[in-house]
Design a protein around this motif. Structure first.
Motif, PDB file in Angstrom:
ATOM      1  N   ALA A 190       0.844  -1.190   0.000  1.00  0.00           N
ATOM      2  CA  ALA A 190       0.000   0.000   0.000  1.00  0.00           C
ATOM      3  C   ALA A 190       0.884   1.247   0.000  1.00  0.00           C
ATOM      4  O   ALA A 190       1.879   1.321   0.733  1.00  0.00           O
ATOM      5  N   THR A 191       0.534   2.223  -0.836  1.00  0.00           N
ATOM      6  CA  THR A 191       1.344   3.441  -0.873  1.00  0.00           C
ATOM      7  C   THR A 191       1.213   4.250   0.411  1.00  0.00           C
ATOM      8  O   THR A 191       2.019   5.136   0.677  1.00  0.00           O
ATOM      9  N   SER A 192       0.206   3.943   1.203  1.00  0.00           N
ATOM     10  CA  SER A 192       0.063   4.627   2.491  1.00  0.00           C
ATOM     11  C   SER A 192       1.040   4.081   3.523  1.00  0.00           C
ATOM     12  O   SER A 192       1.257   4.679   4.574  1.00  0.00           O
ATOM     13  N   GLY A 193       1.637   2.894   3.221  1.00  0.00           N
ATOM     14  CA  GLY A 193       2.598   2.303   4.137  1.00  0.00           C
ATOM     15  C   GLY A 193       3.967   2.958   4.031  1.00  0.00           C
ATOM     16  O   GLY A 193       4.246   3.734   3.114  1.00  0.00           O
ATOM     17  N   ARG A 194       4.833   2.593   4.952  1.00  0.00           N
ATOM     18  CA  ARG A 194       6.177   3.176   4.967  1.00  0.00           C
ATOM     19  C   ARG A 194       7.275   2.123   5.137  1.00  0.00           C
ATOM     20  O   ARG A 194       8.441   2.409   4.889  1.00  0.00           O
ATOM     21  N   GLN A 195       6.915   0.900   5.560  1.00  0.00           N
ATOM     22  CA  GLN A 195       7.924  -0.130   5.763  1.00  0.00           C
ATOM     23  C   GLN A 195       7.398  -1.498   5.349  1.00  0.00           C
ATOM     24  O   GLN A 195       6.196  -1.766   5.396  1.00  0.00           O
ATOM     25  N   HIS A 196       8.356  -2.345   4.944  1.00  0.00           N
ATOM     26  CA  HIS A 196       8.039  -3.741   4.623  1.00  0.00           C
ATOM     27  C   HIS A 196       9.287  -4.563   4.933  1.00  0.00           C
ATOM     28  O   HIS A 196      10.407  -4.109   4.698  1.00  0.00           O
ATOM     29  N   THR A 197       9.099  -5.775   5.469  1.00  0.00           N
ATOM     30  CA  THR A 197      10.244  -6.624   5.802  1.00  0.00           C
ATOM     31  C   THR A 197      10.155  -7.959   5.065  1.00  0.00           C
ATOM     32  O   THR A 197       9.059  -8.455   4.786  1.00  0.00           O
ATOM     33  N   SER A 198      11.310  -8.541   4.780  1.00  0.00           N
ATOM     34  CA  SER A 198      11.377  -9.834   4.101  1.00  0.00           C
ATOM     35  C   SER A 198      12.567 -10.622   4.629  1.00  0.00           C
ATOM     36  O   SER A 198      13.541 -10.041   5.124  1.00  0.00           O
ATOM     37  N   ILE A 199      12.481 -11.962   4.499  1.00  0.00           N
ATOM     38  CA  ILE A 199      13.577 -12.835   4.928  1.00  0.00           C
ATOM     39  C   ILE A 199      14.311 -13.380   3.707  1.00  0.00           C
ATOM     40  O   ILE A 199      13.686 -13.863   2.764  1.00  0.00           O
TER      41      ILE A 199
END
Length: 425
Positions: A190-199
């Motif tokens: 979502a463009t409203s988000g600011r962070q995303h994490t991945s392994i």
């Protein structure tokens, strides 16, 4: 075919979104060849151009793909096999229905138009009754500024990566994060988000891309390094990381069959890969001018690994070189990647890459003057011009189907040596 069609269609749509090559209807043979290369890099199985075109409906074929092909497709999408892939897709309710006939479209079109007109009348009536104006439409601004960066949370494996992003100025609902060409690593944010994490479970040099409406807005490098040589038994997203005490280094670096069987809970190693990685900066060594040498062997017995394959990967920041070896009777299954072309044992004689693993094999490959050359036991067995290099070298991976060991590794060029490990001492 009808039973599998929705799942095959979903798989195709997922791959198309991840590759971002435009409409698949415009793909040419080169595009399907490149996709076959990507699938091979991920799964170790090569699907032909004809097979891929059948999957996409570009070649008329009424039968369903073989279970071997379906399982390869599933592994490319990050699932263990086709049955699990279908189960995952059904659970996520992401099944894409194949296109209906033109007649069906027309018939449904009349219904949709009629329903649409009725809906418009109702909405207008409500707006008029409440004296409300229609909501203002916000137009996308694809030239808006975008921020995108990444940071690792550790220096080990597995490794979580935090992506910080801001795409709110684009005025669209979502953007796509493509971490590699791997369709299982494509996510909608979502463009409203600011962070995303991945392994990240495996080391390597990856390029993460933030994509909006098919356009790459920002790229960021993710470099997952090792601390010297790291041993990994591959199991999709559930690898086994070897402890130093598991790896013997007296006489040669490797893992014996007994220890591998205990780790796998099986005495048979077909399709099971043991890999030794060394991923790091190599002093800016150019992948267009280097020499790599090693002495190694697959130590599995014939009852443990039928073909006793071995694959050498020279990993670059833009691409890779892939050199295989195997028992002489299995050379038909081998595939070479020169960094610009795939050479298949199905339509090329790769018998020179067959060897006797009862003895150590001296393997050497070098790139010089835009030409790749491969030597086995000091004999030139392959040479071919290349059209692109792997740019800077970022890692070495030596993989065995089953158990194996490495005596020495040397990497450098005419001016310098950046890696010189002697395990036999």
């Amino acid at each position: 075919m009808q039973e599998e069609a929705p799942y095959i269609n979903t798989w195709c749509k997922t791959v198309e979104r991840s590759l971002d090559w435009g409409e698949s209807s415009s793909w040419n043979d080169h595009d399907f060849e490149k996709l076959g290369e990507l699938i091979f890099q991920k799964t170790g199985t090569l699907l032909s151009i004809t097979t891929l075109k059948r999957i996409w409906g570009r070649v008329k074929y009424n039968n369903s793909p073989t279970i071997a092909t379906l399982n390869t497709m599933a592994r490319f999408a990050g699932a263990e096999d086709w049955r699990i892939y279908k189960k995952n897709i059904t659970a996520e309710k992401k099944i894409c229905t194949p296109p209906v006939s033109q007649t069906g479209i027309k018939q449904k079109g009349y219904i949709i138009v009629a329903m649409g007109m009725a809906l418009v009348v109702v909405v207008l009536g409500i707006l008029a009754a409440r004296n409300l104006a229609p909501p203002k439409v916000v137009k996308p601004n694809l030239n808006g500024p975008v921020k995108f960066s990444s940071r690792k949370v550790t220096d080990g494996l597995p490794n979580s990566v935090v992506f910080d992003y801001d795409a709110s100025a684009l005025n669209i609902d979502s953007v796509t994060l493509q971490q590699t060409w791997d369709p299982s690593r494509v996510e909608r944010l979502a463009t409203s988000g600011r962070q995303h994490t991945s392994i990240y479970y495996y080391p390597g040099y990856f390029t993460a891309k933030l994509i909006a409406n098919g356009q790459v807005k920002k790229e960021n490098s993710v470099f997952i390094k090792t601390r010297g040589w790291t041993g990994i038994i591959g199991r999709n997203n559930n690898p086994v990381y070897l402890d130093d005490k598991d790896i013997h280094r007296s006489g040669a670096m490797g893992l014996d069959s007994k220890t591998l069987a205990l780790k796998l809970s099986s005495p048979v190693f077909n399709g099971q890969w043991l890999s030794f990685y060394n991923v790091r900066e190599f002093g800016g060594l150019d992948g267009g001018d280097f020499t790599f040498e090693t002495t190694l062997r697959n130590t599995s017995g014939m009852d443990e690994s039928s073909c006793r394959k071995m694959i050498l990967y020279i990993l670059g920041k833009q691409n890779a070189i892939i050199i295989p070896l195997a028992d002489k009777g299995c050379i038909s299954d081998l595939n070479i990647y020169t960094s610009s072309d795939w050479i298949s044992g199905k339509d090329h004689d790769l018998s020179a890459f067959g060897c006797d693993f009862s003895n150590f094999q001296k393997l050497k490959c070098e790139v010089r003057d835009m030409k790749l050359s491969v030597y086995l036991n000091s004999k030139l067995i392959f040479t071919k011009p290349i059209t692109q290099t792997i740019t800077q070298i970022a890692g070495i991976c030596i993989a065995f189907e089953g158990s194996g060991e490495i005596k020495d590794v040397k990497l450098g060029n005419r001016d310098k040596v950046v890696l010189n490990d002697q395990f036999e001492k």
